[in-house]
Motif scaffolding. Structure first.
Motif, PDB file in Angstrom:
ATOM      1  N   GLY A 165       0.796  -1.256   0.103  1.00 40.75           N
ATOM      2  CA  GLY A 165       0.156  -0.012   0.150  1.00 40.75           C
ATOM      3  C   GLY A 165       0.777   1.262  -0.039  1.00 40.75           C
ATOM      4  N   LYS A 166       1.915   1.134  -0.295  1.00 40.87           N
ATOM      5  CA  LYS A 166       2.964   2.463  -0.251  1.00 40.87           C
ATOM      6  C   LYS A 166       3.963   2.428  -1.589  1.00 40.87           C
ATOM      7  CE  LYS A 166       3.819   1.517   4.790  1.00 40.87           C
ATOM      8  NZ  LYS A 166       3.475   0.284   5.092  1.00 40.87           N
ATOM      9  N   ILE A 167       4.350   3.728  -1.796  1.00 36.71           N
ATOM     10  CA  ILE A 167       5.299   3.889  -2.504  1.00 36.71           C
ATOM     11  C   ILE A 167       6.709   3.970  -1.801  1.00 36.71           C
ATOM     12  CG2 ILE A 167       6.459   5.494  -4.205  1.00 36.71           C
ATOM     13  CD1 ILE A 167       3.765   6.873  -4.669  1.00 36.71           C
ATOM     14  N   SER A 168       7.494   2.622  -2.417  1.00 37.26           N
ATOM     15  CA  SER A 168       8.870   2.349  -1.767  1.00 37.26           C
ATOM     16  C   SER A 168       9.753   2.601  -2.478  1.00 37.26           C
ATOM     17  CB  SER A 168       8.575   1.107  -1.079  1.00 37.26           C
ATOM     18  OG  SER A 168       7.580   0.923  -0.120  1.00 37.26           O
ATOM     19  N   CYS A 169      11.049   2.674  -2.207  1.00 41.43           N
ATOM     20  CA  CYS A 169      12.270   2.709  -2.865  1.00 41.43           C
ATOM     21  C   CYS A 169      13.393   1.473  -2.266  1.00 41.43           C
ATOM     22  CB  CYS A 169      12.886   3.822  -3.297  1.00 41.43           C
ATOM     23  SG  CYS A 169      13.719   4.606  -1.952  1.00 41.43           S
ATOM     24  N   VAL A 170      13.986   0.960  -3.147  1.00 41.54           N
ATOM     25  CA  VAL A 170      15.145   0.157  -2.660  1.00 41.54           C
ATOM     26  C   VAL A 170      16.497   0.749  -2.942  1.00 41.54           C
ATOM     27  CG1 VAL A 170      16.195  -2.244  -2.952  1.00 41.54           C
ATOM     28  CG2 VAL A 170      13.702  -1.988  -2.973  1.00 41.54           C
ATOM     29  N   ARG A 214       4.814  -1.362 -10.373  1.00 41.15           N
ATOM     30  CA  ARG A 214       3.772  -1.644  -9.444  1.00 41.15           C
ATOM     31  C   ARG A 214       3.722  -3.067  -9.112  1.00 41.15           C
ATOM     32  NH1 ARG A 214      -2.388  -1.775 -11.338  1.00 41.15           N
ATOM     33  NH2 ARG A 214      -2.055   0.393 -11.954  1.00 41.15           N
ATOM     34  N   HIS A 215       3.719  -3.494  -7.772  1.00 44.86           N
ATOM     35  CA  HIS A 215       3.939  -4.901  -7.044  1.00 44.86           C
ATOM     36  C   HIS A 215       2.355  -5.260  -6.883  1.00 44.86           C
ATOM     37  CE1 HIS A 215       3.969  -7.890  -4.210  1.00 44.86           C
ATOM     38  NE2 HIS A 215       5.001  -8.561  -4.940  1.00 44.86           N
ATOM     39  N   ASP A 216       1.354  -4.512  -6.399  1.00 43.39           N
ATOM     40  CA  ASP A 216       0.216  -4.907  -6.381  1.00 43.39           C
ATOM     41  C   ASP A 216      -0.693  -3.444  -6.376  1.00 43.39           C
ATOM     42  OD1 ASP A 216       0.141  -3.956  -3.827  1.00 43.39           O
ATOM     43  OD2 ASP A 216       0.294  -6.033  -3.127  1.00 43.39           O
ATOM     44  N   GLN A 217      -2.027  -3.676  -6.217  1.00 45.96           N
ATOM     45  CA  GLN A 217      -2.812  -2.460  -6.174  1.00 45.96           C
ATOM     46  C   GLN A 217      -2.696  -1.350  -5.114  1.00 45.96           C
ATOM     47  OE1 GLN A 217      -5.099  -2.074  -8.561  1.00 45.96           O
ATOM     48  NE2 GLN A 217      -5.261   0.034  -7.858  1.00 45.96           N
ATOM     49  N   GLY A 218      -2.092  -0.261  -5.512  1.00 45.25           N
ATOM     50  CA  GLY A 218      -1.507   0.636  -4.650  1.00 45.25           C
ATOM     51  C   GLY A 218      -0.220   0.489  -3.840  1.00 45.25           C
ATOM     52  N   SER A 219       0.291  -0.509  -4.473  1.00 43.18           N
ATOM     53  CA  SER A 219       1.842  -0.742  -3.963  1.00 43.18           C
ATOM     54  C   SER A 219       2.809  -0.560  -5.178  1.00 43.18           C
ATOM     55  CB  SER A 219       2.115  -2.159  -3.373  1.00 43.18           C
ATOM     56  OG  SER A 219       1.296  -2.462  -2.324  1.00 43.18           O
ATOM     57  N   TYR A 220       3.866   0.188  -5.141  1.00 37.93           N
ATOM     58  CA  TYR A 220       4.902   0.665  -6.023  1.00 37.93           C
ATOM     59  C   TYR A 220       6.270   0.519  -5.501  1.00 37.93           C
ATOM     60  CZ  TYR A 220       1.436   2.548  -8.858  1.00 37.93           C
ATOM     61  OH  TYR A 220       0.157   2.607  -9.703  1.00 37.93           O
ATOM     62  N   ILE A 221       7.327  -0.102  -6.161  1.00 40.51           N
ATOM     63  CA  ILE A 221       8.503  -0.218  -5.445  1.00 40.51           C
ATOM     64  C   ILE A 221       9.518   0.172  -6.576  1.00 40.51           C
ATOM     65  CG2 ILE A 221      10.394  -1.703  -4.717  1.00 40.51           C
ATOM     66  CD1 ILE A 221       8.151  -3.562  -3.732  1.00 40.51           C
ATOM     67  N   ALA A 222      10.552   1.181  -6.229  1.00 41.26           N
ATOM     68  CA  ALA A 222      11.540   1.492  -7.283  1.00 41.26           C
ATOM     69  C   ALA A 222      12.829   1.230  -6.761  1.00 41.26           C
ATOM     70  CB  ALA A 222      11.382   3.144  -7.052  1.00 41.26           C
TER      71      ALA A 222
END
Length: 256
Positions: A165-170, A214-222
């Motif tokens: 449910g978040k915008i995350s970065c690695v 986009r990983h799932d609905q509402g979740s993004y990983i960069a």
């Protein structure tokens, strides 16, 4: 031409256009000229309002950049909720100074950080003890610390739970396995990796462009390039104290 208005999240940013993810698909969107003058650049993570100019070819104009919750200047990213900071104990060896610099910068930008100890499948007995000490050090002051292995998949569910449910970065220094973890999470996406430099005991930079996946609905990983997030900015001494949770908490109980 029939036009439609909608909102979306910028997942790629290029010189003259950006890619925007919306509820109905991804659009190649060109910023309005007036918008370019008011803003230095559109960033990955920006929430934008679009006017669709061609629904068949998924082309649009960016009409408005919505207010940013957070902003990370180097590399440019907007609206981050979480930073997954990847480390390891060996290849390369752990650096507490690097971790502290990173956490300080994250606090300055009001970003939540989860610390990940990666490559646990390679650890010997001493490495596991070093990892336990590292975990205890940062959990003691309130940080979440997870262990993972891109090789076996161990710990990935815990990382993804934090990202849901978040915008995350690695992020993290080269060679700690950021791209390998992302490749495990996104098996259909191609991530470029290189062998660790034995001479320097650190990896060669392989990521040069930030992409939000986009990983799932509402979740993004960069994936984010380079060492830039451990560079320390200029900061007032009074503000510096607030960036260390253990010092800040103690200070609230000090009558001086």
């Amino acid at each position: 031409m029939h036009t439609t208005a909608m909102t979306g999240i910028v997942v790629e940013e290029w010189k003259n256009y950006c890619v925007v993810d919306t509820a109905v698909g991804r659009f190649r969107a060109t910023p309005l000229g007036a918008l370019r003058k008011r803003f230095r650049r559109i960033c990955v993570g920006d929430r934008v309002e679009l006017r669709v100019t061609n629904s068949d070819t998924f082309e649009a104009l960016v009409m408005t950049i919505l207010p940013r919750r957070t902003y990370l200047p180097r590399p440019p990213m907007a609206n981050l909720d979480l930073v997954v900071f990847v480390n390891t104990v060996r290849e390369p060896a752990v650096s507490y100074e690097t971790i502290d610099r990173f956490l300080l910068n994250a606090e300055l930008h009001e970003l939540v950080t989860v610390i990940v100890i990666n490559k646990i499948d390679l650890f010997n007995k001493d490495d596991h003890e070093t990892a336990r000490e590292l975990r205890a050090t940062y959990e003691r002051v309130g940080y979440t610390v997870l262990a993972s292995s891109a090789q076996t998949g161990e710990g990935l569910d815990s990382i993804l739970t934090e990202c849901r449910g978040k915008i995350s970065c690695v992020a993290g220094v080269s060679g700690v396995g950021k791209s390998s973890l992302l490749r495990r999470i996104f098996p259909d996406h191609e991530f470029r990796t290189r062998e660790l430099s034995e001479k320097l005991e650190r990896g060669v930079h392989t990521t040069t462009h930030t992409t939000l996946l986009r990983h799932d609905q509402g979740s993004y990983i960069a994936d984010t390039p380079g060492f830039s997030f451990i560079d320390l900015p200029s900061i007032d001494t009074a503000d510096l104290v607030a960036c260390f949770p253990e010092i800040n908490q103690t200070g609230t109980r000090c009558r001086f």
